[in-house]
Write a protein that holds these residues in place. Structure first.
Motif, mmCIF file in Angstrom:
data_model
loop_
_atom_site.group_PDB
_atom_site.id
_atom_site.type_symbol
_atom_site.label_atom_id
_atom_site.label_comp_id
_atom_site.label_asym_id
_atom_site.label_seq_id
_atom_site.Cartn_x
_atom_site.Cartn_y
_atom_site.Cartn_z
ATOM 1 N N ALA A 1 0.843 -1.197 0.000
ATOM 2 C CA ALA A 1 0.000 0.000 0.000
ATOM 3 C C ALA A 1 0.880 1.249 0.000
ATOM 4 N N GLU A 2 0.340 2.333 -0.487
ATOM 5 C CA GLU A 2 1.107 3.577 -0.577
ATOM 6 C C GLU A 2 1.543 4.087 0.797
ATOM 7 N N ASN A 3 0.648 4.044 1.770
ATOM 8 C CA ASN A 3 0.947 4.493 3.136
ATOM 9 C C ASN A 3 0.531 3.414 4.138
ATOM 10 N N PRO A 4 1.280 2.306 4.190
ATOM 11 C CA PRO A 4 0.872 1.181 5.033
ATOM 12 C C PRO A 4 1.101 1.427 6.529
ATOM 13 N N LEU A 5 0.281 0.774 7.329
ATOM 14 C CA LEU A 5 0.444 0.710 8.783
ATOM 15 C C LEU A 5 0.554 -0.761 9.142
ATOM 16 N N HIS A 6 1.516 -1.112 9.980
ATOM 17 C CA HIS A 6 1.721 -2.512 10.347
ATOM 18 C C HIS A 6 1.804 -2.619 11.864
ATOM 19 N N PRO A 7 0.674 -2.923 12.525
ATOM 20 C CA PRO A 7 0.716 -3.088 13.978
ATOM 21 C C PRO A 7 1.309 -4.455 14.333
ATOM 22 N N PHE A 8 2.071 -4.518 15.424
ATOM 23 C CA PHE A 8 2.567 -5.803 15.891
ATOM 24 C C PHE A 8 2.793 -5.754 17.391
ATOM 25 N N HIS A 9 2.895 -6.935 17.987
ATOM 26 C CA HIS A 9 3.081 -7.085 19.423
ATOM 27 C C HIS A 9 4.295 -7.987 19.642
ATOM 28 N N ALA A 10 5.228 -7.544 20.461
ATOM 29 C CA ALA A 10 6.411 -8.352 20.755
ATOM 30 C C ALA A 10 6.897 -8.037 22.158
ATOM 31 N N LEU A 11 7.171 -9.073 22.928
ATOM 32 C CA LEU A 11 7.725 -8.929 24.272
ATOM 33 C C LEU A 11 6.904 -7.973 25.129
ATOM 34 N N GLY A 12 5.590 -8.030 24.962
ATOM 35 C CA GLY A 12 4.710 -7.186 25.746
ATOM 36 C C GLY A 12 4.594 -5.758 25.247
ATOM 37 N N ILE A 13 5.209 -5.474 24.123
ATOM 38 C CA ILE A 13 5.179 -4.124 23.548
ATOM 39 C C ILE A 13 4.263 -4.132 22.331
ATOM 40 N N THR A 14 3.393 -3.149 22.268
ATOM 41 C CA THR A 14 2.551 -2.976 21.086
ATOM 42 C C THR A 14 3.075 -1.761 20.336
ATOM 43 N N ALA A 15 3.324 -1.931 19.057
ATOM 44 C CA ALA A 15 3.864 -0.841 18.244
ATOM 45 C C ALA A 15 3.225 -0.869 16.867
ATOM 46 N N THR A 16 3.326 0.235 16.172
ATOM 47 C CA THR A 16 2.834 0.311 14.801
ATOM 48 C C THR A 16 3.920 0.917 13.930
ATOM 49 N N LEU A 17 4.298 0.190 12.899
ATOM 50 C CA LEU A 17 5.232 0.743 11.913
ATOM 51 C C LEU A 17 4.407 1.501 10.890
ATOM 52 N N GLU A 18 4.882 2.674 10.516
ATOM 53 C CA GLU A 18 4.171 3.489 9.539
ATOM 54 C C GLU A 18 5.082 3.762 8.349
ATOM 55 N N GLY A 19 4.579 3.521 7.155
ATOM 56 C CA GLY A 19 5.317 3.815 5.932
ATOM 57 C C GLY A 19 6.081 2.626 5.385
ATOM 58 N N GLN A 20 6.272 2.654 4.089
ATOM 59 C CA GLN A 20 6.938 1.554 3.396
ATOM 60 C C GLN A 20 8.368 1.336 3.881
ATOM 61 N N ASP A 21 9.116 2.418 4.086
ATOM 62 C CA ASP A 21 10.518 2.271 4.504
ATOM 63 C C ASP A 21 10.632 1.604 5.871
#
Length: 54
Positions: A3-23
């Motif tokens: 996608a042009e402006n992707p969001l990728h939420p993930f959970h690891a080691l009790g941390i919730t984060a969201t990566l934003e953008g292709q790079d």
């Protein structure tokens, strides 16, 4: 293809984060690929038969 402006939420080691953008997403998958780490999606670790492509 991504996608042009992707969001990728993930959970690891009790941390919730969201990566934003292709790079950001490409860089994370590249790191996982280079280090041999297996991401966990929806509580399930991806099997080693799944190849991550950066």
């Amino acid at each position: 293809m991504m996608a042009e402006n992707p969001l990728h939420p993930f959970h690891a080691l009790g941390i919730t984060a969201t990566l934003e953008g292709q790079d950001a997403i490409r860089n994370q998958y590249r790191q996982w690929s280079e280090t041999g780490e297996r991401p966990v999606l929806d509580g399930t670790r991806l099997p080693s038969s799944v190849t991550l492509v950066a």
